[in-house]
Design a protein around this motif. Structure first.
Motif, PDB file in Angstrom:
ATOM      1  N   PRO A  45     -10.420  34.913  55.428  1.00  0.00           N
ATOM      2  CA  PRO A  45     -10.673  33.460  55.532  1.00  0.00           C
ATOM      3  C   PRO A  45     -11.484  32.897  54.380  1.00  0.00           C
ATOM      4  CG  PRO A  45     -10.990  34.531  57.662  1.00  0.00           C
ATOM      5  CD  PRO A  45     -10.792  35.630  56.662  1.00  0.00           C
ATOM      6  N   LEU A  46     -12.464  33.649  53.912  1.00  0.00           N
ATOM      7  CA  LEU A  46     -13.313  33.149  52.826  1.00  0.00           C
ATOM      8  C   LEU A  46     -12.501  32.924  51.555  1.00  0.00           C
ATOM      9  CD1 LEU A  46     -16.425  32.657  52.281  1.00  0.00           C
ATOM     10  CD2 LEU A  46     -16.370  34.851  51.109  1.00  0.00           C
ATOM     11  N   ILE A  47     -11.543  33.817  51.286  1.00  0.00           N
ATOM     12  CA  ILE A  47     -10.718  33.675  50.096  1.00  0.00           C
ATOM     13  C   ILE A  47      -9.755  32.509  50.257  1.00  0.00           C
ATOM     14  CG2 ILE A  47      -9.299  34.896  48.426  1.00  0.00           C
ATOM     15  CD1 ILE A  47     -12.091  36.111  49.067  1.00  0.00           C
ATOM     16  N   SER A  48      -9.195  32.377  51.455  1.00  0.00           N
ATOM     17  CA  SER A  48      -8.293  31.252  51.724  1.00  0.00           C
ATOM     18  C   SER A  48      -9.019  29.920  51.542  1.00  0.00           C
ATOM     19  CB  SER A  48      -7.739  31.353  53.150  1.00  0.00           C
ATOM     20  OG  SER A  48      -6.981  32.522  53.319  1.00  0.00           O
ATOM     21  N   LYS A  49     -10.257  29.853  52.010  1.00  0.00           N
ATOM     22  CA  LYS A  49     -11.053  28.630  51.876  1.00  0.00           C
ATOM     23  C   LYS A  49     -11.334  28.331  50.409  1.00  0.00           C
ATOM     24  CE  LYS A  49     -15.348  26.447  53.469  1.00  0.00           C
ATOM     25  NZ  LYS A  49     -16.592  26.646  54.278  1.00  0.00           N
ATOM     26  N   PHE A  50     -11.654  29.373  49.645  1.00  0.00           N
ATOM     27  CA  PHE A  50     -11.913  29.196  48.217  1.00  0.00           C
ATOM     28  C   PHE A  50     -10.681  28.635  47.517  1.00  0.00           C
ATOM     29  CE2 PHE A  50     -11.530  30.998  43.912  1.00  0.00           C
ATOM     30  CZ  PHE A  50     -12.659  30.460  43.311  1.00  0.00           C
ATOM     31  N   LEU A  51      -9.522  29.226  47.771  1.00  0.00           N
ATOM     32  CA  LEU A  51      -8.297  28.779  47.114  1.00  0.00           C
ATOM     33  C   LEU A  51      -7.912  27.363  47.545  1.00  0.00           C
ATOM     34  CD1 LEU A  51      -6.202  32.080  47.252  1.00  0.00           C
ATOM     35  CD2 LEU A  51      -7.227  31.011  45.232  1.00  0.00           C
ATOM     36  N   SER A  52      -8.185  27.024  48.795  1.00  0.00           N
ATOM     37  CA  SER A  52      -7.848  25.675  49.272  1.00  0.00           C
ATOM     38  C   SER A  52      -8.720  24.603  48.623  1.00  0.00           C
ATOM     39  CB  SER A  52      -7.991  25.601  50.796  1.00  0.00           C
ATOM     40  OG  SER A  52      -9.344  25.715  51.192  1.00  0.00           O
ATOM     41  N   SER A  53      -9.858  25.021  48.037  1.00  0.00           N
ATOM     42  CA  SER A  53     -10.762  24.061  47.394  1.00  0.00           C
ATOM     43  C   SER A  53     -10.463  23.869  45.908  1.00  0.00           C
ATOM     44  CB  SER A  53     -12.211  24.526  47.558  1.00  0.00           C
ATOM     45  OG  SER A  53     -12.471  25.682  46.765  1.00  0.00           O
ATOM     46  N   ILE A  54      -9.501  24.623  45.385  1.00  0.00           N
ATOM     47  CA  ILE A  54      -9.170  24.534  43.962  1.00  0.00           C
ATOM     48  C   ILE A  54      -8.449  23.216  43.684  1.00  0.00           C
ATOM     49  CG2 ILE A  54      -7.847  25.581  42.092  1.00  0.00           C
ATOM     50  CD1 ILE A  54     -10.286  27.202  42.928  1.00  0.00           C
ATOM     51  N   ALA A  55      -8.790  22.567  42.583  1.00  0.00           N
ATOM     52  CA  ALA A  55      -8.210  21.271  42.232  1.00  0.00           C
ATOM     53  C   ALA A  55      -6.714  21.387  41.959  1.00  0.00           C
ATOM     54  CB  ALA A  55      -8.914  20.709  40.993  1.00  0.00           C
ATOM     55  N   PRO A  72       0.879  33.537  47.562  1.00  0.00           N
ATOM     56  CA  PRO A  72       1.530  32.409  48.238  1.00  0.00           C
ATOM     57  C   PRO A  72       0.582  31.287  48.649  1.00  0.00           C
ATOM     58  CG  PRO A  72       2.260  34.511  49.161  1.00  0.00           C
ATOM     59  CD  PRO A  72       1.063  34.793  48.303  1.00  0.00           C
ATOM     60  N   LEU A  73      -0.740  31.521  48.595  1.00  0.00           N
ATOM     61  CA  LEU A  73      -1.694  30.476  48.996  1.00  0.00           C
ATOM     62  C   LEU A  73      -1.848  29.488  47.847  1.00  0.00           C
ATOM     63  CD1 LEU A  73      -4.420  32.591  50.841  1.00  0.00           C
ATOM     64  CD2 LEU A  73      -2.331  31.593  51.740  1.00  0.00           C
ATOM     65  N   ASP A  74      -0.848  28.644  47.696  1.00  0.00           N
ATOM     66  CA  ASP A  74      -0.791  27.751  46.538  1.00  0.00           C
ATOM     67  C   ASP A  74      -1.032  26.284  46.887  1.00  0.00           C
ATOM     68  OD1 ASP A  74       1.530  27.226  47.889  1.00  0.00           O
ATOM     69  OD2 ASP A  74       2.879  27.823  46.281  1.00  0.00           O
TER      70      ASP A  74
END
Length: 305
Positions: A45-55, A72-74
């Motif tokens: 979850p922490l990595i998913s949250k980090f990637l979701s915050s990328i501009a 795939p978490l794009d």
């Protein structure tokens, strides 16, 4: 029944660090790649949250991508992550979303082919600052010396944009929670790195050949989930890990940045005008038997004298 302790990494090997990693990391993952991939499908979850915050519009690198579960978490196609790994067999899976059976045709039909690169986490095979973000998940703990782990962090720093680059690093921790199947050797038997006090350990990966012949695929039982001595048809592959102490990962990031001439801390008006570049530690901590640190680079104009 108590969980068996993992084996300490032998300290008397007459091998170079590169040779140790080749034997206890690279060769192992190429052999167990399909079976390893079957157990690595759920993102942290922490990595998913980090990637979701990328501009939106950002391009990043996943250094040590493995089977590419984070590619795939794009964010709905708004960011693009390139996967880097030393294992050819893992990259074959990462390229097509980790699918093993009929991966090529299925992935191409659905338009899910990913960009992956065969390379080493210690090297930067692209220009400095090429990426907007970088992640290194469960990779740096496979490097056998302090200096090599530091070099891997520096490679991540060089890879991202010095003005706004963001980095997330994740490693295994000495402190394991109750759900973990990993039991570290006692201090008397473990090889502790004197610089940071972590533990160098061999973690087994067990494959049973009879189940592969019966089911058409091997069954893999990582870590202490299986007692290899009780399975006559078992093959055990030992993987090297450096388990980090609670403070060690943050200290490693700070040392890596300072050695590169970066100020460690946020960009603030009170800083000396002679400091042009820096690295902020956004957050660090422990999560489910792992340690993490999030970093952010910054630059500012310095008045000419």
């Amino acid at each position: 029944m108590p969980k068996p302790a993992l084996k300490a990494f032998p300290s008397t090997l007459e091998l170079t660090p590169e040779e140790q990693e080749a034997q206890y990391v690279h060769q192992v993952y190429d052999k167990i790649a399909p079976h390893f991939s079957q157990t690595r499908y759920k993102p942290w979850p922490l990595i998913s949250k980090f990637l979701s915050s990328i501009a939106p519009g950002s391009i990043g690198i996943d250094s040590g991508t493995g089977n590419g579960k984070y590619l795939p978490l794009d964010n709905g196609g708004s960011i693009f992550t390139v996967g880097l790994d030393r294992s050819v067999n893992l990259l074959k899976l990462a390229r097509f979303d980790g699918k093993q059976q009929e991966a090529r045709s299925g992935a191409l039909e659905q338009g899910k082919e990913r960009e992956v690169v065969l390379g080493d986490a210690l090297d930067v095979p692209w220009r400095a600052g090429a990426f907007d973000y970088a992640i290194s998940i469960a990779t740096i703990h496979h490097l056998v010396t302090h200096d090599r782990r530091k070099k891997a962090v520096q490679s991540l720093i060089r890879a991202v944009n010095p003005n706004h680059g963001r980095i997330m690093i994740y490693v295994w921790a000495v402190e394991q929670d109750d759900l973990s199947k990993r039991v570290l050797p006692s201090t008397d038997h473990a090889v502790a790195d004197s610089k940071e006090g972590g533990k160098d350990v061999l973690v087994p990966w067990v494959l049973t050949e009879s189940q592969r012949a019966k089911n058409g695929t091997s069954t893999s039982l990582p870590s202490s989930e299986s007692n290899a001595e009780q399975r006559e048809d078992a093959k055990v592959f030992d993987r090297y890990y450096h388990f980090f102490q609670s403070w060690e990962l943050k200290a490693l990031a700070i040392e890596a940045a300072r050695e590169m001439g970066l100020h460690v801390g946020p960009s603030e008006p009170t800083l000396s005008k002679s400091i042009p570049q820096g690295m902020e530690i956004v957050q660090d901590g422990w999560e489910r038997s792992n340690l993490y640190v999030e970093l952010k680079l910054w630059t500012r104009s310095v008045p000419s004298s």
